[in-house]
Write a protein that holds these residues in place. Structure first.
Motif, PDB file in Angstrom:
ATOM      1  N   THR A  11     -11.068   7.128  -4.778  1.00  0.00           N
ATOM      2  CA  THR A  11     -10.656   6.914  -3.161  1.00  0.00           C
ATOM      3  C   THR A  11      -9.712   5.880  -3.379  1.00  0.00           C
ATOM      4  OG1 THR A  11     -12.436   5.542  -2.867  1.00  0.00           O
ATOM      5  CG2 THR A  11     -12.853   7.635  -2.396  1.00  0.00           C
ATOM      6  N   MET A  12      -9.543   5.031  -4.460  1.00  0.00           N
ATOM      7  CA  MET A  12      -8.545   3.956  -4.406  1.00  0.00           C
ATOM      8  C   MET A  12      -7.874   3.813  -5.748  1.00  0.00           C
ATOM      9  SD  MET A  12      -8.836   0.130  -2.591  1.00  0.00           S
ATOM     10  CE  MET A  12      -9.898  -0.563  -3.902  1.00  0.00           C
ATOM     11  N   LEU A  13      -6.935   3.435  -6.295  1.00  0.00           N
ATOM     12  CA  LEU A  13      -6.032   3.079  -7.244  1.00  0.00           C
ATOM     13  C   LEU A  13      -5.184   1.961  -7.225  1.00  0.00           C
ATOM     14  CD1 LEU A  13      -6.112   4.630 -10.214  1.00  0.00           C
ATOM     15  CD2 LEU A  13      -4.120   5.896  -9.164  1.00  0.00           C
ATOM     16  N   HIS A  14      -5.135   1.219  -8.438  1.00  0.00           N
ATOM     17  CA  HIS A  14      -4.245   0.281  -8.309  1.00  0.00           C
ATOM     18  C   HIS A  14      -3.188   0.416  -9.391  1.00  0.00           C
ATOM     19  CE1 HIS A  14      -7.788  -2.004  -6.532  1.00  0.00           C
ATOM     20  NE2 HIS A  14      -6.708  -2.703  -6.043  1.00  0.00           N
ATOM     21  N   ILE A  15      -1.943   0.321  -9.360  1.00  0.00           N
ATOM     22  CA  ILE A  15      -1.007   0.354 -10.298  1.00  0.00           C
ATOM     23  C   ILE A  15       0.046  -0.910 -10.244  1.00  0.00           C
ATOM     24  CG2 ILE A  15      -0.893   2.841 -10.198  1.00  0.00           C
ATOM     25  CD1 ILE A  15       1.603   2.625  -8.568  1.00  0.00           C
TER      26      ILE A  15
ATOM     27  N   ILE B 248       0.974  -1.254  -0.076  1.00  0.00           N
ATOM     28  CA  ILE B 248       0.131  -0.003   0.054  1.00  0.00           C
ATOM     29  C   ILE B 248       0.915   1.189   0.023  1.00  0.00           C
ATOM     30  CG2 ILE B 248      -1.836   1.372   1.130  1.00  0.00           C
ATOM     31  CD1 ILE B 248      -2.742  -1.441   2.416  1.00  0.00           C
ATOM     32  N   ILE B 249       0.529   2.161  -0.669  1.00  0.00           N
ATOM     33  CA  ILE B 249       1.119   3.533  -0.876  1.00  0.00           C
ATOM     34  C   ILE B 249       0.291   4.544  -0.291  1.00  0.00           C
ATOM     35  CG2 ILE B 249       2.257   5.235  -2.214  1.00  0.00           C
ATOM     36  CD1 ILE B 249       3.404   3.114  -3.919  1.00  0.00           C
ATOM     37  N   LEU B 250       0.429   5.521   0.496  1.00  0.00           N
ATOM     38  CA  LEU B 250      -0.361   6.560   1.074  1.00  0.00           C
ATOM     39  C   LEU B 250      -0.089   7.975   0.263  1.00  0.00           C
ATOM     40  CD1 LEU B 250      -0.675   5.835   4.824  1.00  0.00           C
ATOM     41  CD2 LEU B 250      -2.615   5.761   3.210  1.00  0.00           C
TER      42      LEU B 250
ATOM     43  N   PHE C  50      -1.352  13.385   9.173  1.00  0.00           N
ATOM     44  CA  PHE C  50      -0.909  12.278  10.012  1.00  0.00           C
ATOM     45  C   PHE C  50      -1.698  11.741  11.387  1.00  0.00           C
ATOM     46  CE2 PHE C  50       3.140  14.215   8.868  1.00  0.00           C
ATOM     47  CZ  PHE C  50       3.441  13.420   7.426  1.00  0.00           C
ATOM     48  N   LYS C  51      -2.892  12.813  11.481  1.00  0.00           N
ATOM     49  CA  LYS C  51      -3.797  12.707  12.725  1.00  0.00           C
ATOM     50  C   LYS C  51      -4.474  11.374  12.892  1.00  0.00           C
ATOM     51  CE  LYS C  51      -7.704  14.816  14.615  1.00  0.00           C
ATOM     52  NZ  LYS C  51      -8.712  15.957  14.536  1.00  0.00           N
TER      53      LYS C  51
ATOM     54  N   GLU D 277      -8.666   5.669   6.437  1.00  0.00           N
ATOM     55  CA  GLU D 277      -9.759   5.681   7.340  1.00  0.00           C
ATOM     56  C   GLU D 277     -10.667   4.129   7.185  1.00  0.00           C
ATOM     57  OE1 GLU D 277      -9.251   8.042   5.142  1.00  0.00           O
ATOM     58  OE2 GLU D 277      -9.315   9.671   6.376  1.00  0.00           O
ATOM     59  N   GLN D 278     -10.236   3.549   6.063  1.00  0.00           N
ATOM     60  CA  GLN D 278     -10.871   2.078   6.026  1.00  0.00           C
ATOM     61  C   GLN D 278      -9.975   1.117   6.245  1.00  0.00           C
ATOM     62  OE1 GLN D 278     -14.181   1.863   5.082  1.00  0.00           O
ATOM     63  NE2 GLN D 278     -14.177   4.073   4.889  1.00  0.00           N
ATOM     64  N   PHE D 279      -8.950   1.359   6.687  1.00  0.00           N
ATOM     65  CA  PHE D 279      -7.754   0.521   7.277  1.00  0.00           C
ATOM     66  C   PHE D 279      -8.095  -0.456   8.256  1.00  0.00           C
ATOM     67  CE2 PHE D 279      -3.304   1.895   5.721  1.00  0.00           C
ATOM     68  CZ  PHE D 279      -3.735   2.050   4.435  1.00  0.00           C
ATOM     69  N   LYS D 280      -7.773  -1.837   8.083  1.00  0.00           N
ATOM     70  CA  LYS D 280      -7.645  -2.614   9.341  1.00  0.00           C
ATOM     71  C   LYS D 280      -6.408  -2.553  10.048  1.00  0.00           C
ATOM     72  CE  LYS D 280     -11.046  -5.914   7.250  1.00  0.00           C
ATOM     73  NZ  LYS D 280     -11.347  -7.372   6.977  1.00  0.00           N
ATOM     74  N   PRO D 281      -6.113  -2.929  11.439  1.00  0.00           N
ATOM     75  CA  PRO D 281      -4.709  -2.874  11.906  1.00  0.00           C
ATOM     76  C   PRO D 281      -3.947  -3.555  11.195  1.00  0.00           C
ATOM     77  CG  PRO D 281      -6.666  -3.145  13.717  1.00  0.00           C
ATOM     78  CD  PRO D 281      -7.427  -3.400  12.453  1.00  0.00           C
TER      79      PRO D 281
END
Length: 410
Positions: A272-276, A237-239, A320-321, A298-302
């Protein structure tokens, strides 16, 4: 010896009738004595007969020696014991007799033949000599049957109930040795207990470490699929930065990171989401890796945080909040930071404070393609993209990304 006085037949008849067999210290006594001190074995069926306990029998061992009555009776008493247990109790009895006598320790095949004979499942054996009278009678009967078969050949029903059987074949079949059932032939008369196998199989009836155990545990009827596929490597994952001032947003990230060309972001994009995809030769040279790009966790699981390989930032702390590590200094100890700015401009002070943990890259300023020479400066975009992927790949290898596995913690 008459058949009525044969110890093997007497023991066989007594077992079939369920009558009492008594070891005694004399022929006239009826008081039971230990086998180590007994001198006679008293049979009560069909009549009372006392047989010397040391008398040899028609049963011969593999060495060709006649086995005595005490050994035969002792083996029958301990018929439920396995060979090691039987040998142990036989050794103890020999020690009690202190050399005055010794019981024969039967081998597996000898015990099998003896027990099937005593239970009535077998009549003849190479270990059991026939009675003299039975041998002569059998020879006379065989000669008479052979002569009769040569004079006349009456029709004999086949063994399968179809057609007739040649009398000579019938005579051969009548001399066949009777076999025991599968328990006596394969395993002896004592059923084998396989309950201990459950403990040995327990480690194989659970999933690999890190996976849930099979439903129902060892005692359940759960099964393991024969063609179970290996666990698929998760996508890294890249933020991206959600800041409006960021040069890289969801609308232009694919063209830049995958195509090697920078275009200004479209601020009206609602993606809101992209695949490369990108081939990282030092991690998996055989297939491209798929990356997931998102602007926020926001939709992340731990467990998703273990898959984050890079964070694009503009240096603004509010980004980073909601992160797992809200302190930028702590965040960039675990994840590679990337700042993308214009060539010729200094990165913000907040980015410079992060030091080497943030990779600062610059692209040529965007100019309208209609202006002369606008396209000639875009060839540098690919150089910047390659530098970014080189940093991401080095960070992924350091964190434990492999061809078929991802890190469990970063």
């Amino acid at each position: 010896m008459a058949s009525t006085d044969d110890p093997l037949l007497l023991l066989r008849q007594s077992i079939a009738a369920g009558s009492q067999i008594i070891p005694t210290t004399s022929a006239d006594s009826s008081e039971e004595a230990p086998l180590s001190k007994a001198t006679h074995l008293v049979f009560t069926h069909p009549t009372r007969i006392a047989v010397p306990i040391d008398a040899p029998t028609r049963f011969t061992s593999t060495e060709g020696k006649a086995v005595d009555v005490r050994s035969i009776y002792f083996a029958w008493l301990n018929r439920d014991f396995a060979i090691p247990e039987y040998n142990a109790v036989a050794t103890k009895l020999n020690e009690e007799m202190a050399g005055a006598a010794a019981v024969h320790m039967f081998a597996f095949v000898e015990r099998l033949v003896l027990f099937t004979f005593l239970e009535g499942a077998q009549e003849e054996s190479e270990f059991i000599k026939p009675l003299p009278g039975d041998k002569d009678a059998a020879a006379g009967t065989g000669a008479a049957a052979a002569g009769a078969s040569l004079k006349a050949a009456p029709a004999v029903p086949g063994r399968a109930g179809k057609g007739t059987l040649d009398p000579r074949l019938a005579q051969i079949y009548s001399g066949e040795r009777r076999m025991g059932d599968r328990n006596t032939v394969l395993r002896g008369i004592k059923p084998t207990d396989f309950s201990h196998v459950r403990k040995l199989a327990a480690p194989f009836l659970t999933r690999k470490p890190g996976g849930p155990p099979l439903a129902g545990g060892v005692g359940a009827s759960a099964t393991i699929p024969l063609n179970q596929k290996p666990a698929r490597r998760p996508d890294p994952i890249i933020l991206l930065s959600p800041s409006a001032s960021s040069l890289l947003r969801m609308s232009n990230a694919k063209a830049f990171l995958e195509g090697g060309r920078y275009t200004p972001p479209d601020h009206n994009s609602s993606s809101t989401m992209l695949h490369i995809s990108r081939l990282l030769k030092d991690i998996d040279p055989s297939r491209p890796m798929r990356f997931i790009l998102v602007e926020g966790p926001e939709q992340f699981k731990p467990e998703y945080w273990n898959r984050v390989v890079a964070v694009f930032t503009t240096g603004q702390a509010w980004q980073f909040k909601n992160y797992r590590w809200s302190n930028p200094s702590e965040l960039f100890k675990h994840v590679l930071g990337i700042y993308l700015g214009w060539r010729g401009e200094q990165p913000p002070e907040a980015v410079r404070v992060f030091g080497h943990r943030v990779l600062a890259c610059s692209v040529e300023k965007w100019r309208d393609p209609g202006q002369p020479g606008a396209e000639t400066s875009r060839w540098r975009d690919r150089e910047v993209v390659e530098a970014i992927w080189k940093g991401i790949e080095a960070n992924m290898r350091a964190k434990g990304w492999r061809k078929d596995a991802a890190p469990v913690a970063i």
